[in-house]
Design a protein around this motif. Structure first.
Motif, mmCIF file in Angstrom:
data_model
loop_
_atom_site.group_PDB
_atom_site.id
_atom_site.type_symbol
_atom_site.label_atom_id
_atom_site.label_comp_id
_atom_site.label_asym_id
_atom_site.label_seq_id
_atom_site.Cartn_x
_atom_site.Cartn_y
_atom_site.Cartn_z
ATOM 1 N N SER A 198 -17.989 -4.147 -8.873
ATOM 2 C CA SER A 198 -18.602 -5.179 -9.836
ATOM 3 C C SER A 198 -17.709 -5.385 -11.063
ATOM 4 N N PRO A 199 -17.993 -6.319 -11.898
ATOM 5 C CA PRO A 199 -17.301 -6.401 -13.269
ATOM 6 C C PRO A 199 -17.454 -5.434 -13.938
ATOM 7 N N GLY A 200 -16.117 -5.028 -14.618
ATOM 8 C CA GLY A 200 -15.976 -3.725 -15.053
ATOM 9 C C GLY A 200 -15.332 -2.613 -14.421
ATOM 10 N N GLN A 201 -15.611 -2.484 -13.083
ATOM 11 C CA GLN A 201 -15.477 -1.464 -12.454
ATOM 12 C C GLN A 201 -13.855 -1.366 -12.094
ATOM 13 N N SER A 202 -13.436 0.159 -11.643
ATOM 14 C CA SER A 202 -12.148 -0.072 -11.063
ATOM 15 C C SER A 202 -12.158 1.254 -9.989
ATOM 16 N N VAL A 203 -11.027 1.296 -9.343
ATOM 17 C CA VAL A 203 -10.906 2.226 -8.361
ATOM 18 C C VAL A 203 -9.423 2.841 -8.044
ATOM 19 N N LEU A 204 -9.115 4.097 -8.023
ATOM 20 C CA LEU A 204 -7.988 4.625 -7.923
ATOM 21 C C LEU A 204 -7.503 4.540 -6.419
ATOM 22 N N VAL A 205 -6.187 3.943 -6.073
ATOM 23 C CA VAL A 205 -5.850 3.913 -4.940
ATOM 24 C C VAL A 205 -4.572 4.917 -4.765
ATOM 25 N N THR A 206 -4.686 5.637 -3.595
ATOM 26 C CA THR A 206 -3.471 6.394 -3.210
ATOM 27 C C THR A 206 -2.683 5.531 -1.999
ATOM 28 N N ILE A 207 -1.182 5.629 -2.676
ATOM 29 C CA ILE A 207 -0.479 4.909 -1.665
ATOM 30 C C ILE A 207 0.514 6.133 -1.047
ATOM 31 N N THR A 208 0.332 6.364 0.218
ATOM 32 C CA THR A 208 1.199 7.453 0.907
ATOM 33 C C THR A 208 2.328 6.766 1.680
ATOM 34 N N VAL A 209 3.828 7.103 1.290
ATOM 35 C CA VAL A 209 5.093 6.669 1.918
ATOM 36 C C VAL A 209 5.798 7.781 2.368
ATOM 37 N N PRO A 210 5.867 7.765 3.737
ATOM 38 C CA PRO A 210 6.572 8.873 4.508
ATOM 39 C C PRO A 210 8.179 8.854 3.888
ATOM 40 N N PHE A 211 8.798 10.003 3.816
ATOM 41 C CA PHE A 211 10.213 10.307 3.142
ATOM 42 C C PHE A 211 11.050 9.416 3.992
ATOM 43 N N ASN A 212 10.899 9.360 5.582
ATOM 44 C CA ASN A 212 11.636 8.430 6.306
ATOM 45 C C ASN A 212 11.250 6.930 6.177
ATOM 46 N N ALA A 213 10.504 6.523 5.413
ATOM 47 C CA ALA A 213 10.202 5.097 5.309
ATOM 48 C C ALA A 213 10.797 4.792 3.870
ATOM 49 N N CYS A 214 11.792 5.306 3.482
ATOM 50 C CA CYS A 214 12.149 4.886 1.954
ATOM 51 C C CYS A 214 13.019 3.802 1.704
ATOM 52 N N THR A 215 12.467 2.548 2.222
ATOM 53 C CA THR A 215 13.044 1.319 2.126
ATOM 54 C C THR A 215 12.434 0.672 0.975
ATOM 55 N N SER A 216 13.299 -0.221 0.258
ATOM 56 C CA SER A 216 12.644 -0.906 -0.785
ATOM 57 C C SER A 216 11.628 -1.896 -0.444
ATOM 58 N N GLY A 217 10.865 -2.497 -0.992
ATOM 59 C CA GLY A 217 9.855 -3.441 -0.639
ATOM 60 C C GLY A 217 8.739 -3.699 -1.831
ATOM 61 N N LEU A 218 7.555 -4.272 -1.143
ATOM 62 C CA LEU A 218 6.575 -4.821 -2.179
ATOM 63 C C LEU A 218 5.245 -4.210 -1.739
ATOM 64 N N PHE A 219 4.356 -3.917 -2.616
ATOM 65 C CA PHE A 219 2.959 -3.500 -2.490
ATOM 66 C C PHE A 219 2.226 -4.752 -3.047
ATOM 67 N N PHE A 220 1.263 -5.194 -2.249
ATOM 68 C CA PHE A 220 0.376 -6.325 -2.505
ATOM 69 C C PHE A 220 -1.053 -6.059 -2.927
ATOM 70 N N PHE A 221 -1.553 -6.419 -3.962
ATOM 71 C CA PHE A 221 -2.997 -6.260 -3.998
ATOM 72 C C PHE A 221 -3.568 -7.401 -4.360
ATOM 73 N N HIS A 222 -4.498 -7.927 -3.462
ATOM 74 C CA HIS A 222 -4.914 -9.322 -3.294
ATOM 75 C C HIS A 222 -6.472 -9.332 -3.809
ATOM 76 N N GLY A 223 -6.659 -10.242 -4.549
ATOM 77 C CA GLY A 223 -7.881 -10.722 -5.363
ATOM 78 C C GLY A 223 -8.447 -12.209 -4.520
ATOM 79 N N PRO A 224 -9.604 -12.691 -4.931
ATOM 80 C CA PRO A 224 -10.000 -13.836 -4.638
ATOM 81 C C PRO A 224 -8.984 -15.043 -5.117
ATOM 82 N N ILE A 225 -8.464 -14.937 -6.493
ATOM 83 C CA ILE A 225 -7.470 -16.046 -6.905
ATOM 84 C C ILE A 225 -6.311 -15.605 -7.360
#
Length: 196
Positions: A160-187
């Motif tokens: 809802s407007p004004g709300q937020s959520v904390l997102v936990t991102i778990t990355v294994p040590f052996n997946a230590c490749t550079s890259g991007l995390f994307f967070f998609h909204g409607p626009i």
């Protein structure tokens, strides 16, 4: 005209047998008779120079003398008003602007060994926010192009407007490749750069 035709038939050469002449005359007379019968009468056919007008008789009505019947009162049903439903105006839905997604950390980058906890994997945090002035709920989801078994928890939701959520991102040590995390909204989409 008929007289002249009969005279010519009677003057046929005498070489025709008398019976033949009689037969021809009778045939001719029968023909002329049927012709006249189909036209009406011989005088009508001969004297039809102009049509004779016929008189049309129009009957006139005269009132009869005597008592007139007294009209009787026949009750007529009183019309009852019927309920006409009135149309209830349907409210026009207001077009709301799509919600905008905001994201923290403000640096838009996460370095695993500096910014994350190390509990058998890198455990990193990001916060997805719905702006307070959004006019609609924020539907969002997360994705990545980093290879390996990367887990977002939660991986999407509705805020809802004004709300937020904390997102936990778990990355294994052996997946230590550079890259991007994307967070998609409607626009809009926010991107966090990942590196170990």
């Amino acid at each position: 005209m008929l007289y002249h035709a009969l005279r010519q038939l009677s003057a046929l050469p005498h070489r025709f047998h008398a019976g033949t002449r009689t037969f021809l005359m009778l045939t001719f007379l029968a023909f002329v008779g049927s012709l006249l019968a189909s036209c009406g009468s011989s005088t009508a056919a001969v004297n039809s120079s102009s049509p004779t007008p016929t008189q049309v008789v129009t009957p006139t009505l005269r009132p009869t003398s005597g008592p007139m019947p007294t009209p009787t009162h026949t009750p007529k049903p009183t019309p009852k008003p019927t309920h006409v439903p009135t149309a209830t105006p349907t409210p026009v839905p207001v077009q709301t602007a799509p919600a905008i997604l905001d994201l923290q950390p403000a640096s838009m980058s996460i370095i695993g060994h500096l910014d994350c906890q190390k509990n058998g994997a890198y455990v990193c945090l990001a916060r997805v926010l719905s702006r307070p002035n959004n006019q609609s709920n924020l539907n969002w989801f997360a994705s990545t192009n980093v290879p390996g078994h990367i887990v977002f928890s939660p991986s999407g939701g509705n805020l809802s407007p004004g709300q937020s959520v904390l997102v936990t991102i778990t990355v294994p040590f052996n997946a230590c490749t550079s890259g991007l995390f994307f967070f998609h909204g409607p626009i809009n989409t926010h991107t966090i750069v990942w590196g170990c």
